[in-house]
Design an enzyme around this catalytic site. Structure first.
Site, PDB file in Angstrom:
ATOM      1  N   ASP A  10       0.742  -1.098   0.060  1.00  0.00           N
ATOM      2  CA  ASP A  10       0.002  -0.007   0.014  1.00  0.00           C
ATOM      3  C   ASP A  10       0.838   1.070  -0.206  1.00  0.00           C
ATOM      4  OD1 ASP A  10      -2.841   1.073   0.266  1.00  0.00           O
ATOM      5  OD2 ASP A  10      -1.697   2.099   1.952  1.00  0.00           O
ATOM      6  N   GLU A  12       0.847   5.520   0.325  1.00  0.00           N
ATOM      7  CA  GLU A  12       0.257   6.869   0.556  1.00  0.00           C
ATOM      8  C   GLU A  12       0.772   7.880  -0.263  1.00  0.00           C
ATOM      9  OE1 GLU A  12      -2.849   6.940   2.331  1.00  0.00           O
ATOM     10  OE2 GLU A  12      -2.345   4.861   2.971  1.00  0.00           O
ATOM     11  N   HIS A 148      -5.691   4.567   6.532  1.00  0.00           N
ATOM     12  CA  HIS A 148      -5.257   5.507   5.728  1.00  0.00           C
ATOM     13  C   HIS A 148      -3.630   5.593   5.965  1.00  0.00           C
ATOM     14  CE1 HIS A 148      -8.835   6.480   3.773  1.00  0.00           C
ATOM     15  NE2 HIS A 148      -9.297   6.996   5.178  1.00  0.00           N
ATOM     16  N   ASP A 153      -3.267  -0.574   6.375  1.00  0.00           N
ATOM     17  CA  ASP A 153      -4.125  -0.717   5.210  1.00  0.00           C
ATOM     18  C   ASP A 153      -3.454  -2.269   4.683  1.00  0.00           C
ATOM     19  OD1 ASP A 153      -5.621   1.461   5.661  1.00  0.00           O
ATOM     20  OD2 ASP A 153      -4.828   2.492   3.927  1.00  0.00           O
TER      21      ASP A 153
END
Length: 471
Positions: A10, A12, A148, A153
């Site tokens: 994941d 961000e 988030h 995540d």
């Protein structure tokens, strides 16, 4: 699980576009033969500011990444963690697009087989409508240490994979995995992950070709689905095939609802004039007809510009036309139906004596002294009423509130006399706008949009009359 080696990942980011935005955090769980063998995560210095709304949503600030390593410094460990693995992520082409573009920026290539857990969930649980990560966490009781944030995540995705692996028979799971690994149709000129970064809310999108030339503007209540539908080989017509060949960049703007999208689309069509859209006519040419009975010679209907004018002030104007041809067509029809004189209406050059229509018994004869100008114009004014702009239904300004339940986006539109006085995103800004509104300025496209939209159940339900508006 699904394969001998998996990398759950994941990222961000500073935004949704992998071409212009950058990674701010990355987490990887490497799984071999069903066993978690390595956990790794790091903040990443994106080299650009993190927008305020992203900082609020994710919790990663500019200060937090200021001393973090740049992606180039992390490229070696990331490549090792992902080596020989299936790349597993939620809305996976988004994360994959960011990783691929980050490697490209440092002059390195990156490729991996990709498995999307959104598509996997849709394939295995078709009875459910929502397959976002929040929905999966609630539905399956997943543990997420920090929503988030990259590691939180990624851990939730790892748990989801374990649940479906133990729940479904191998042949059912294999069929779902094939669907989840199928790459979407994507024009060759678009970078990986761009389409997956587009949100599903209402808004407007713009396709650009080489040299940033705008080629198409569109709108939708579901942006990502609509944009991707342009590139579906099953539904592609010749126009969409041409767009797919030429598109190199996609921009988008999210709105709070349909009205905001309609008005934004209209504005961008006028500003950008994209080559694959039907070209809007010159807004400056819009005019109405003003009746002037004092004229002794020549037509009594005069053209007067509507664009930018206040539709509630000044003498009555009839119609809203983009060309003399359009106005003349309407007037000729009225002349034929009501025995009006083409010379007095201005559709035939002025001269003394009976007009050709009177000689053909289609004009009652004001030009030949058979009726008075007052008698003629009484009929004329009655038929002109059908062209008059529709009366503004309220005694003054109104507000329209739009709110999108999933994105949380909010917008207030201040309207008066078929004009948009402004759009703001909160009630304090609305109060300031109401206190000092700009002057009304007519725009034909906006008039037509509001006329249609305010007549819908949604439009009628969203209107609030501004307190103190004059009756």
């Amino acid at each position: 699980m699904f394969a001998p080696r998996l990398a759950f990942i994941d990222v961000e980011t500073t935004g949704a576009n992998p071409v212009v935005d950058r990674i701010t955090e990355i987490a990887v769980l490497r799984v071999e033969d069903g066993e978690l063998v390595e956990r790794w995560s790091s903040l990443v210095n994106p080299g650009i500011p993190i927008p305020g709304n992203i900082q609020s949503l994710v919790g990663i600030t500019d200060e937090m990444v200021a001393d973090a390593p740049a992606f180039a410094e992390l490229a070696g460990p990331i490549r090792r963690l992902l080596a020989d693995c299936i790349f597993v992520a939620h809305n996976a082409r988004f994360d994959y697009g960011f990783i691929k573009n980050e490697f490209q920026r440092i002059g390195e290539g990156f490729d991996a087989p990709v498995l999307c857990t959104v598509k996997l969930s849709r394939a295995l649980y078709p009875q459910h409508h929502k397959h976002g990560l929040d929905a999966l966490i609630d539905r399956h009781g997943l543990t997420c240490s920090a929503r988030h944030r990259a590691m939180g995540d990624t851990e939730a995705l790892h748990q989801f994979a374990g649940i479906v692996s133990s729940t479904f028979e191998r042949d059912v799971l294999d069929m779902a995995i094939v669907k989840a690994m199928k790459a979407p149709s994507r024009p060759a000129g678009l970078p990986e992950g761009v389409l997956e970064g587009i949100p599903e809310g209402p808004g407007v999108y713009v396709f650009h070709s080489e040299n940033d030339l705008p080629i198409y503007v569109g709108r939708s209540l579901s942006l990502r689905s609509r944009v991707m539908s342009h590139f579906s080989s099953d539904h592609r017509n010749s126009k969409e095939a041409k767009i797919a060949r030429n598109v190199r960049r996609v921009d988008w703007q999210v709105t709070a609802g349909e009205l905001g999208a309609l008005m934004l689309e209209s504005r961008l069509l006028g500003q950008l004039k994209p080559v694959e859209n039907r070209q809007p006519r010159d807004a400056e040419a819009v005019f109405g007809l003003r009746y002037d009975p004092t004229r002794k010679r020549g037509p009594v209907l005069l053209r007067e510009s509507l664009n930018g004018a206040d539709p509630l002030a000044g003498p009555a104007l009839y119609g809203a036309f983009r060309s003399k041809k359009e106005a003349d067509a309407a007037l000729r029809e009225f002349a034929s139906l009501y025995r009006l004189c083409p010379r007095r209406l201005g559709t035939e050059p002025w001269s003394e004596g009976p007009c050709l229509a009177h000689l053909a018994k289609r004009c009652a004869g004001v030009c030949a002294g058979k009726e008075s100008p007052a008698e003629h114009d009484e009929r004329l004014l009655k038929v002109l009423e059908s062209l008059r702009l529709k009366r503004w239904p309220w005694g003054g300004p109104v507000t329209v509130r739009e709110a999108h339940p999933e994105t949380g986006r909010l917008a207030f539109h201040l309207l008066d006399g078929w004009c948009v006085l402004g759009t703001v995103e909160d009630e304090s800004a609305l109060a300031a706008l109401i206190a000092e509104p700009p002057a009304r300025a007519f725009d034909l496209d906006t008039y037509r949009i509001l006329l249609r939209w305010l007549d819908t159940p949604t439009g009628k339900a969203s209107v609030s009359v501004v307190s103190g508006a004059p009756a």
